[in-house]
Design a protein around this motif. Structure first.
Motif, PDB file in Angstrom:
ATOM      1  N   LEU A  21      -7.209   8.157  -7.462  1.00 37.78           N
ATOM      2  CA  LEU A  21      -8.303   7.186  -7.492  1.00 37.78           C
ATOM      3  C   LEU A  21      -7.759   5.756  -7.549  1.00 37.78           C
ATOM      4  N   TRP A  77      -4.927   4.740  -6.416  1.00 38.10           N
ATOM      5  CA  TRP A  77      -4.371   4.386  -5.111  1.00 38.10           C
ATOM      6  C   TRP A  77      -5.499   4.084  -4.107  1.00 38.10           C
ATOM      7  N   ASN A 112       0.838  -1.199   0.000  1.00 37.53           N
ATOM      8  CA  ASN A 112       0.000   0.000   0.000  1.00 37.53           C
ATOM      9  C   ASN A 112       0.876   1.254   0.000  1.00 37.53           C
ATOM     10  N   LEU A 113       1.917   1.236   0.829  1.00 31.48           N
ATOM     11  CA  LEU A 113       2.826   2.377   0.867  1.00 31.48           C
ATOM     12  C   LEU A 113       3.635   2.485  -0.414  1.00 31.48           C
ATOM     13  N   LEU A 134      -6.171   0.581  -2.308  1.00 36.94           N
ATOM     14  CA  LEU A 134      -6.147   0.561  -0.836  1.00 36.94           C
ATOM     15  C   LEU A 134      -7.352  -0.202  -0.282  1.00 36.94           C
ATOM     16  N   LYS A 169      -6.846  10.920 -11.166  1.00 36.18           N
ATOM     17  CA  LYS A 169      -6.921   9.527 -11.623  1.00 36.18           C
ATOM     18  C   LYS A 169      -5.914   8.674 -10.861  1.00 36.18           C
TER      19      LYS A 169
END
Lengths: 165, 108
Positions: free
Chosen positions: B71, B73, B46-47, B77, B68
């Protein structure tokens, strides 16, 4: 006139949902003019589907969500650094274990809490059992209970009615 | 000059992203069990994606592109958080051998 407050709220919820999806559509099509025409069909359809899958159930206030964002990002950064450090460390310091916690959040809230906890330092949700969240923790020596209490309070505040915090 | 600084920042941010992706993969390989591995994958990746998105957003030519990337990311997530829970729940059930008293997950 003649509309009950409840209906009024639902209509407002639908409009908000529609505006959000319209914004997403403009972003996806980069504001292209022919994209806007197609959007006139796509956005209402997406709004209908969205309300069908996730009915309007009281306002989750977007600005409250935005207010939570910096803290969430900071703590998920800590979560990533923590797990990266453990992964790269030659001795790999782990003390994995399990926890169970009662949660007052409704079903959807528990799923959201689980997803969020999975990004926080050292906690991972593994479903729930009889209203209790089951959590895997990476390090039983750290204060995982505090993490859970804090995240739960934040999410509960998000869905709370106006004026109460 | 400003362009050079932006480019340098992009390189630094995407490099940081790659380090986190590497950490996620190292954790996946080194950690002892399914659940610990999920921690590594979910949090580190995620990071990693977050830093790469930040680095690329600096190079974006329009505000659409920035949103975009954001979005992408945000959706990744949510997907990661959900997928981690589902995998963990299923793995836990398999570990417990599906005993009848334990099958009430997520029902109440």
């Amino acid at each position: 006139m003649g509309r009950t407050p409840r209906q009024h709220d639902r209509a407002r919820g639908a409009v908000k949902r529609g505006l959000l999806l319209a914004f997403v559509w403009v972003v996806l099509t980069a504001g292209a003019r022919d994209g806007l025409i197609l959007g006139l069909a796509v956005v209402p359809a997406a709004t209908w589907l969205s309300l069908h899958l996730l009915p309007y159930g009281g306002a989750v206030r977007l600005w409250r969500l935005a207010a939570l964002l910096p803290g969430f990002l900071a703590r998920s950064l800590v979560g990533g650094l923590d797990v990266a450090w453990r992964a790269f460390h030659p001795r790999m310091p782990l003390a994995p274990g399990w926890m169970e916690r009662a949660s007052r959040l409704p079903d959807g809230g528990r799923v959201a809490l689980g997803g969020e906890l999975s990004l926080m330092p050292g906690t991972l949700a593994a479903g729930s059992r009889g209203g209790r969240i089951i959590l895997h923790v990476l390090d039983t020596t750290q204060d995982n209970a505090a993490t859970i209490t804090r995240e739960e309070a934040r999410l509960a505040a998000l869905a709370a009615p106006e004026g109460r915090s | 000059m400003l362009e050079l600084a932006t480019d340098a920042l992009t390189v630094a941010l995407t490099a940081a992203g790659l380090v986190f992706f590497l950490a996620g993969t190292v954790g996946l390989i080194r950690f002892p069990d399914t659940f610990s591995r999920l921690h590594a994958l979910t949090k580190a990746d995620n990071l990693g994606l977050g830093f790469i998105v930040l680095g690329l957003a600096l190079q974006a030519e329009s505000w659409h592109a920035v949103f975009k990337l954001g979005l992408i990311w945000a959706l990744a997530l949510v997907a990661a958080g959900t997928a981690a829970q589902l995998v963990a729940r299923t793995a836990l059930r398999a570990d417990e051998g599906g005993r009848p008293t334990r099958q009430a997950e997520g029902r109440e």
